[in-house]
Structure formats: C-alpha cells, structure tokens
Design a protein around this motif. Structure first.
Motif, short mmCIF file in Angstrom:
data_model
loop_
_atom_site.label_atom_id
_atom_site.label_comp_id
_atom_site.label_asym_id
_atom_site.label_seq_id
_atom_site.Cartn_x
_atom_site.Cartn_y
_atom_site.Cartn_z
N ILE A 1 0.81 -1.22 0.00
CA ILE A 1 0.00 0.00 0.00
C ILE A 1 0.85 1.27 0.00
O ILE A 1 0.31 2.37 -0.02
N GLY A 2 2.16 1.12 0.02
CA GLY A 2 3.06 2.25 -0.05
C GLY A 2 4.49 1.78 -0.09
O GLY A 2 4.79 0.66 0.30
N ALA A 3 5.38 2.64 -0.60
CA ALA A 3 6.78 2.26 -0.69
C ALA A 3 7.67 3.49 -0.69
O ALA A 3 7.28 4.56 -1.15
N MET A 4 8.86 3.29 -0.15
CA MET A 4 9.92 4.31 -0.16
C MET A 4 11.20 3.58 -0.53
O MET A 4 11.34 2.39 -0.27
N GLN A 5 12.14 4.32 -1.12
CA GLN A 5 13.42 3.72 -1.43
C GLN A 5 14.51 4.77 -1.44
O GLN A 5 14.24 5.97 -1.48
N THR A 6 15.75 4.28 -1.40
CA THR A 6 16.87 5.20 -1.52
C THR A 6 16.89 5.71 -2.96
O THR A 6 16.38 5.05 -3.86
N PRO A 7 17.45 6.91 -3.18
CA PRO A 7 17.45 7.48 -4.53
C PRO A 7 18.00 6.53 -5.62
O PRO A 7 17.48 6.50 -6.72
N GLU B 1 16.97 9.62 3.88
CA GLU B 1 17.35 9.50 2.47
C GLU B 1 16.23 8.89 1.63
O GLU B 1 16.23 9.01 0.40
N LEU B 2 15.29 8.20 2.26
CA LEU B 2 14.25 7.50 1.51
C LEU B 2 13.28 8.48 0.87
O LEU B 2 12.90 9.48 1.47
N VAL B 3 12.89 8.17 -0.35
CA VAL B 3 11.91 8.97 -1.06
C VAL B 3 10.72 8.08 -1.39
O VAL B 3 10.87 6.90 -1.68
N GLY C 1 17.81 3.30 -5.48
CA GLY C 1 16.99 2.09 -5.51
C GLY C 1 17.61 0.87 -4.87
O GLY C 1 17.08 -0.23 -4.99
N ASP C 2 18.76 1.04 -4.20
CA ASP C 2 19.41 -0.11 -3.56
C ASP C 2 18.60 -0.67 -2.40
O ASP C 2 18.60 -1.88 -2.15
N TRP C 3 17.93 0.19 -1.67
CA TRP C 3 17.12 -0.21 -0.52
C TRP C 3 15.69 0.25 -0.76
O TRP C 3 15.45 1.36 -1.20
N ARG C 4 14.74 -0.63 -0.44
CA ARG C 4 13.33 -0.31 -0.62
C ARG C 4 12.58 -0.77 0.64
O ARG C 4 12.83 -1.85 1.17
N VAL C 5 11.65 0.06 1.09
CA VAL C 5 10.78 -0.26 2.22
C VAL C 5 9.35 -0.23 1.71
O VAL C 5 8.92 0.77 1.13
N LEU D 1 11.46 -4.96 4.05
CA LEU D 1 12.72 -4.31 3.67
C LEU D 1 13.35 -5.15 2.56
O LEU D 1 13.53 -6.35 2.71
N ILE D 2 13.68 -4.48 1.46
CA ILE D 2 14.24 -5.17 0.30
C ILE D 2 15.59 -4.55 -0.05
O ILE D 2 15.72 -3.33 -0.15
N HIS D 3 16.57 -5.40 -0.23
CA HIS D 3 17.91 -4.99 -0.67
C HIS D 3 18.37 -5.99 -1.72
O HIS D 3 18.61 -7.16 -1.41
N HIS D 4 18.44 -5.54 -2.95
CA HIS D 4 18.76 -6.41 -4.10
C HIS D 4 17.78 -7.58 -4.14
O HIS D 4 16.59 -7.36 -4.23
N ASP D 5 18.26 -8.82 -4.02
CA ASP D 5 17.38 -10.00 -4.09
C ASP D 5 16.91 -10.47 -2.72
O ASP D 5 16.26 -11.51 -2.63
N ASN D 6 17.25 -9.74 -1.67
CA ASN D 6 16.88 -10.15 -0.31
C ASN D 6 15.70 -9.33 0.19
O ASN D 6 15.67 -8.11 0.01
#
Length: 70
Positions: free
Chosen positions: A4-10, A58-60, A12-16, A30-35
């Motif tokens: 229902i929502g997402a943020m990530q580092t500019p 840093e998350l947008v 795209g390495d880290w995504r929440v 929490l997503i980092h590459h394939d993990n």
C-alpha cells in the motif's frame, strides 16, 4: 497481501514497502537487491537501515501499482 506504499533510496538499492494483509494487519518489508525481510516494525526497519549505513531521511516515496488502486 497488498503493498500500500513504498519508499526507497534514490539509487533504488534499498526499498521499504508497507504491506497490508486482507485481515487489516500491516507491517513493513525491507528489500535490498534480491533479499527481502517481511513482518518488520518501522523501528526494526530503521535499525536495519542504520546498521547498513542508510539514513531513513534519504528514503523517497515511490509509486506502487497496488497503492494507486487503493
């Protein structure tokens, strides 16, 4: 389950992602590459990002197809 929502580092390495279960419960992924790690609180997300040297500031916000449909 629905994102229902997402943020990530500019870069795209880290995504929440904010995930909602049909029962109404919510948690963070929490997503980092394939993990990916599910069922986190925002506090735990913050801890894990800090350990990786990522500041939550840093998350947008990013668009997600399922968030648009909500």
């Amino acid at each position: 389950m629905k994102v229902i929502g997402a943020m990530q580092t500019p870069g795209g390495d880290w995504r929440v992602e904010v995930v909602r279960h049909p029962s109404g419960s919510r948690w963070y992924r929490l997503i980092h590459h394939d993990n990916a790690v599910d069922f986190l609180t925002i506090g735990r997300v913050s801890q894990l990002l800090a350990q990786a040297g990522v500041d939550m500031a840093e998350l947008v916000e990013v668009d997600t197809p399922s968030a648009r449909a909500s």
